[in-house]
Design an enzyme around this catalytic site. Sequence first.
Site, PDB file in Angstrom:
ATOM      1  N   HIS A 291      46.552-162.487  49.908  1.00  0.00           N
ATOM      2  CA  HIS A 291      47.112-161.328  50.459  1.00  0.00           C
ATOM      3  C   HIS A 291      46.497-160.947  51.810  1.00  0.00           C
ATOM      4  O   HIS A 291      45.232-160.661  52.091  1.00  0.00           O
ATOM      5  CB  HIS A 291      46.796-160.276  49.526  1.00  0.00           C
ATOM      6  CG  HIS A 291      47.186-158.772  49.798  1.00  0.00           C
ATOM      7  ND1 HIS A 291      48.287-158.183  49.542  1.00  0.00           N
ATOM      8  CD2 HIS A 291      46.780-157.945  50.978  1.00  0.00           C
ATOM      9  CE1 HIS A 291      48.580-156.956  50.007  1.00  0.00           C
ATOM     10  NE2 HIS A 291      47.641-156.649  50.934  1.00  0.00           N
TER      11      HIS A 291
ATOM     12  N   ASN B 203      50.661-156.196  56.837  1.00  0.00           N
ATOM     13  CA  ASN B 203      50.557-157.577  56.349  1.00  0.00           C
ATOM     14  C   ASN B 203      51.219-158.456  57.069  1.00  0.00           C
ATOM     15  O   ASN B 203      51.881-158.257  57.971  1.00  0.00           O
ATOM     16  CB  ASN B 203      51.304-157.158  54.944  1.00  0.00           C
ATOM     17  CG  ASN B 203      50.829-156.076  53.813  1.00  0.00           C
ATOM     18  OD1 ASN B 203      50.936-154.991  53.981  1.00  0.00           O
ATOM     19  ND2 ASN B 203      50.209-156.646  52.681  1.00  0.00           N
TER      20      ASN B 203
ATOM     21  N   ARG C   9      55.017-151.274  48.317  1.00  0.00           N
ATOM     22  CA  ARG C   9      53.794-150.736  48.013  1.00  0.00           C
ATOM     23  C   ARG C   9      52.847-150.570  49.069  1.00  0.00           C
ATOM     24  O   ARG C   9      52.618-149.636  49.811  1.00  0.00           O
ATOM     25  CB  ARG C   9      52.881-151.454  46.774  1.00  0.00           C
ATOM     26  CG  ARG C   9      51.948-150.719  46.365  1.00  0.00           C
ATOM     27  CD  ARG C   9      50.568-150.631  47.028  1.00  0.00           C
ATOM     28  NE  ARG C   9      50.047-151.992  47.034  1.00  0.00           N
ATOM     29  CZ  ARG C   9      49.201-152.388  47.707  1.00  0.00           C
ATOM     30  NH1 ARG C   9      48.213-151.482  48.296  1.00  0.00           N
ATOM     31  NH2 ARG C   9      48.589-153.686  47.851  1.00  0.00           N
ATOM     32  N   ASP C  10      52.381-151.658  49.822  1.00  0.00           N
ATOM     33  CA  ASP C  10      51.483-151.689  50.817  1.00  0.00           C
ATOM     34  C   ASP C  10      52.004-151.228  52.003  1.00  0.00           C
ATOM     35  O   ASP C  10      51.351-150.410  52.939  1.00  0.00           O
ATOM     36  CB  ASP C  10      50.851-153.064  51.204  1.00  0.00           C
ATOM     37  CG  ASP C  10      49.453-153.313  51.812  1.00  0.00           C
ATOM     38  OD1 ASP C  10      49.111-152.522  52.485  1.00  0.00           O
ATOM     39  OD2 ASP C  10      48.863-154.432  51.387  1.00  0.00           O
TER      40      ASP C  10
ATOM     41  N   CYS D 274      46.277-149.991  54.706  1.00  0.00           N
ATOM     42  CA  CYS D 274      45.345-149.196  53.665  1.00  0.00           C
ATOM     43  C   CYS D 274      44.804-148.096  54.519  1.00  0.00           C
ATOM     44  O   CYS D 274      44.433-147.895  55.581  1.00  0.00           O
ATOM     45  CB  CYS D 274      44.200-150.005  53.168  1.00  0.00           C
ATOM     46  SG  CYS D 274      43.309-148.795  52.090  1.00  0.00           S
TER      47      CYS D 274
ATOM     48  N   HIS E 247      46.539-159.745  55.885  1.00  0.00           N
ATOM     49  CA  HIS E 247      47.296-158.810  56.808  1.00  0.00           C
ATOM     50  C   HIS E 247      46.991-159.575  58.234  1.00  0.00           C
ATOM     51  O   HIS E 247      46.108-160.060  58.414  1.00  0.00           O
ATOM     52  CB  HIS E 247      46.366-157.473  56.868  1.00  0.00           C
ATOM     53  CG  HIS E 247      46.856-156.544  55.884  1.00  0.00           C
ATOM     54  ND1 HIS E 247      47.490-155.305  55.990  1.00  0.00           N
ATOM     55  CD2 HIS E 247      46.620-156.663  54.418  1.00  0.00           C
ATOM     56  CE1 HIS E 247      47.838-154.907  54.722  1.00  0.00           C
ATOM     57  NE2 HIS E 247      47.050-155.727  53.878  1.00  0.00           N
TER      58      HIS E 247
HETATM   59  N1  COA Z   1      47.887-141.481  38.806  1.00  0.00           N
HETATM   60  C1  COA Z   1      47.939-140.059  39.054  1.00  0.00           C
HETATM   61  N2  COA Z   1      46.979-139.120  38.904  1.00  0.00           N
HETATM   62  C2  COA Z   1      45.749-139.284  38.985  1.00  0.00           C
HETATM   63  C3  COA Z   1      45.721-140.789  38.591  1.00  0.00           C
HETATM   64  C4  COA Z   1      46.459-141.570  38.538  1.00  0.00           C
HETATM   65  N3  COA Z   1      46.348-142.934  38.690  1.00  0.00           N
HETATM   66  N4  COA Z   1      44.142-140.930  38.727  1.00  0.00           N
HETATM   67  C5  COA Z   1      43.578-139.709  38.720  1.00  0.00           C
HETATM   68  N5  COA Z   1      44.569-138.676  38.901  1.00  0.00           N
HETATM   69  C6  COA Z   1      44.449-137.262  39.043  1.00  0.00           C
HETATM   70  C7  COA Z   1      43.790-136.622  37.948  1.00  0.00           C
HETATM   71  O1  COA Z   1      44.610-136.569  36.790  1.00  0.00           O
HETATM   72  C8  COA Z   1      43.025-135.524  38.566  1.00  0.00           C
HETATM   73  O2  COA Z   1      44.017-134.491  38.430  1.00  0.00           O
HETATM   74  P1  COA Z   1      43.922-133.028  38.435  1.00  0.00           P
HETATM   75  O3  COA Z   1      42.958-132.821  39.650  1.00  0.00           O
HETATM   76  O4  COA Z   1      45.285-132.503  38.431  1.00  0.00           O
HETATM   77  O5  COA Z   1      43.329-133.008  36.984  1.00  0.00           O
HETATM   78  C9  COA Z   1      42.862-135.976  40.143  1.00  0.00           C
HETATM   79  O6  COA Z   1      43.639-137.212  40.293  1.00  0.00           O
HETATM   80  C10 COA Z   1      41.587-136.442  40.312  1.00  0.00           C
HETATM   81  O7  COA Z   1      41.117-137.209  39.251  1.00  0.00           O
HETATM   82  P2  COA Z   1      39.674-138.431  39.256  1.00  0.00           P
HETATM   83  O8  COA Z   1      39.589-138.951  38.193  1.00  0.00           O
HETATM   84  O9  COA Z   1      38.709-137.170  39.711  1.00  0.00           O
HETATM   85  O10 COA Z   1      40.008-139.161  40.606  1.00  0.00           O
HETATM   86  P3  COA Z   1      39.246-139.167  41.975  1.00  0.00           P
HETATM   87  O11 COA Z   1      39.583-137.844  42.790  1.00  0.00           O
HETATM   88  O12 COA Z   1      37.903-139.505  41.970  1.00  0.00           O
HETATM   89  O13 COA Z   1      40.355-140.211  42.645  1.00  0.00           O
HETATM   90  C11 COA Z   1      41.556-142.039  42.324  1.00  0.00           C
HETATM   91  C12 COA Z   1      40.234-141.493  42.230  1.00  0.00           C
HETATM   92  C13 COA Z   1      41.347-143.612  41.915  1.00  0.00           C
HETATM   93  C14 COA Z   1      42.533-141.406  41.575  1.00  0.00           C
HETATM   94  C15 COA Z   1      42.125-141.983  43.822  1.00  0.00           C
HETATM   95  O14 COA Z   1      41.111-142.543  44.775  1.00  0.00           O
HETATM   96  C16 COA Z   1      43.238-142.710  44.173  1.00  0.00           C
HETATM   97  O15 COA Z   1      44.474-142.698  43.602  1.00  0.00           O
HETATM   98  N6  COA Z   1      43.046-144.071  44.959  1.00  0.00           N
HETATM   99  C17 COA Z   1      43.903-144.884  45.404  1.00  0.00           C
HETATM  100  C18 COA Z   1      44.129-145.318  46.790  1.00  0.00           C
HETATM  101  C19 COA Z   1      44.931-146.192  47.154  1.00  0.00           C
HETATM  102  O16 COA Z   1      46.085-146.023  46.605  1.00  0.00           O
HETATM  103  N7  COA Z   1      44.717-146.918  48.296  1.00  0.00           N
HETATM  104  C20 COA Z   1      45.553-147.780  48.768  1.00  0.00           C
HETATM  105  C21 COA Z   1      45.898-149.284  47.906  1.00  0.00           C
HETATM  106  S1  COA Z   1      44.538-150.391  48.356  1.00  0.00           S
HETATM  107 ZN    ZN Z   2      47.170-155.013  52.008  1.00  0.00          ZN
END
Ligand code: COA
Ligand code: ZN
Length: 318
Positions: free
Chosen positions: A213, A255, A21-22, A246, A215
């Site tokens: 956790h 990490n 994942r990370d 990240c 890094h």
């Molecule tokens: N899995 C899949 N798709 C997702 C989702 C999820 N968990 N959450 C939201 N989406 C999709 C929505 O369905 C929407 O799709 P569409 O435009 O086709 O309808 C789109 O993403 C936007 O949704 P929204 O709720 O407005 O999300 P956002 O644009 O505000 O983004 C997150 C919020 C949380 C989804 C996004 O910032 C994210 O995935 N962040 C993770 C970052 C990460 O992994 N960082 C590293 C780990 S620390």
């Molecule tokens: Zn991390």
Amino acid sequence: MASAALVPHGTRITICEVGPRDGFQSEKTFIPTRKKIEIANALFASGIRHMQVTSFVSPRAVPQMADAEAVLDGIDRPDGAWVTALVPNLRGAERAAGAGVDAVHTVLSASETHNRKNVNRSVDQSLDELDAVFDVLSRTNIAVEGGIATAFGCPFEGVVPPEQLARIARRYQDLGASSVSLGDTTGMATPLTVQAAIRAIRDAAPGLDIHLHFHNTRGVGLACVMTGLTEGVTHYDAAVGGLGGCPFAAGATGNICTEDLAYLLQESGYDTGVDLERVIEAAALTQDIIGRALPGQVLKAGPRLKRHDPDLTVTAAG
Ligand code: COA
Ligand code: ZN
């Protein structure tokens, strides 16, 4: 203040492998799903039993994690495996609920700016959404590990006060989390900040299991593990080969490295359940697949008592 107690030698320490994942999330080139599965299976074969296999995040935000369901479907889970996935919101929890994980690792940041960068919400909005996340998961057997990113400092805001960690940990405990995981997103933890964070959380949320956790961004990741051990913590995340980082945090790097951590713990008299030679093999496989040298050091040097052939080393004759 809660008192510290060194983890006794001989104790089983949990190494949670987070490379899939990370580690993978920070790789720009898409790693084919079958290669992700091959690495996860090699790590399980080395004795690793806890693994964060993927994340249920937006595939537009992190394209590398678009195959989350397929990776979870494809891995061989040995007896005793504990498989987790990172979840940032309700949609992620709903996906995880149908995907056969043992636990989800929720993610929110202790600092406002990183939370907005990472999940496009304020910290309070993320905290509010936790109610719905726990509600969905309470109808399953899936445990919730409460993640706190930027727990030891934020690359945009600097110091994160231990009181903020305590506040979030208390909220997690009230919601029924099985543990809280302190994520050092950009390697800002030091032994003193680790000690302060653990003690603040123990005071605010007594009995809540703490995971760490780290890094290795500033080279003190394993020193922070030693502090965790002196404070009684028995669960550490690490990534094979020292992958990790990240994409939404400035200056993020790998990490702490799984095989370096296993080496340190074993040489310090702890039980990890991991076969060091085999985890080094898994790191070598990962390095081949990723296609560049990884930062892990035991991968390069081998175990301490590895014997070298004197005939293959030059003699300093004058
Ligand atoms: N899995 C899949 N798709 C997702 C989702 C999820 N968990 N959450 C939201 N989406 C999709 C929505 O369905 C929407 O799709 P569409 O435009 O086709 O309808 C789109 O993403 C936007 O949704 P929204 O709720 O407005 O999300 P956002 O644009 O505000 O983004 C997150 C919020 C949380 C989804 C996004 O910032 C994210 O995935 N962040 C993770 C970052 C990460 O992994 N960082 C590293 C780990 S620390
Ligand atoms: Zn991390």
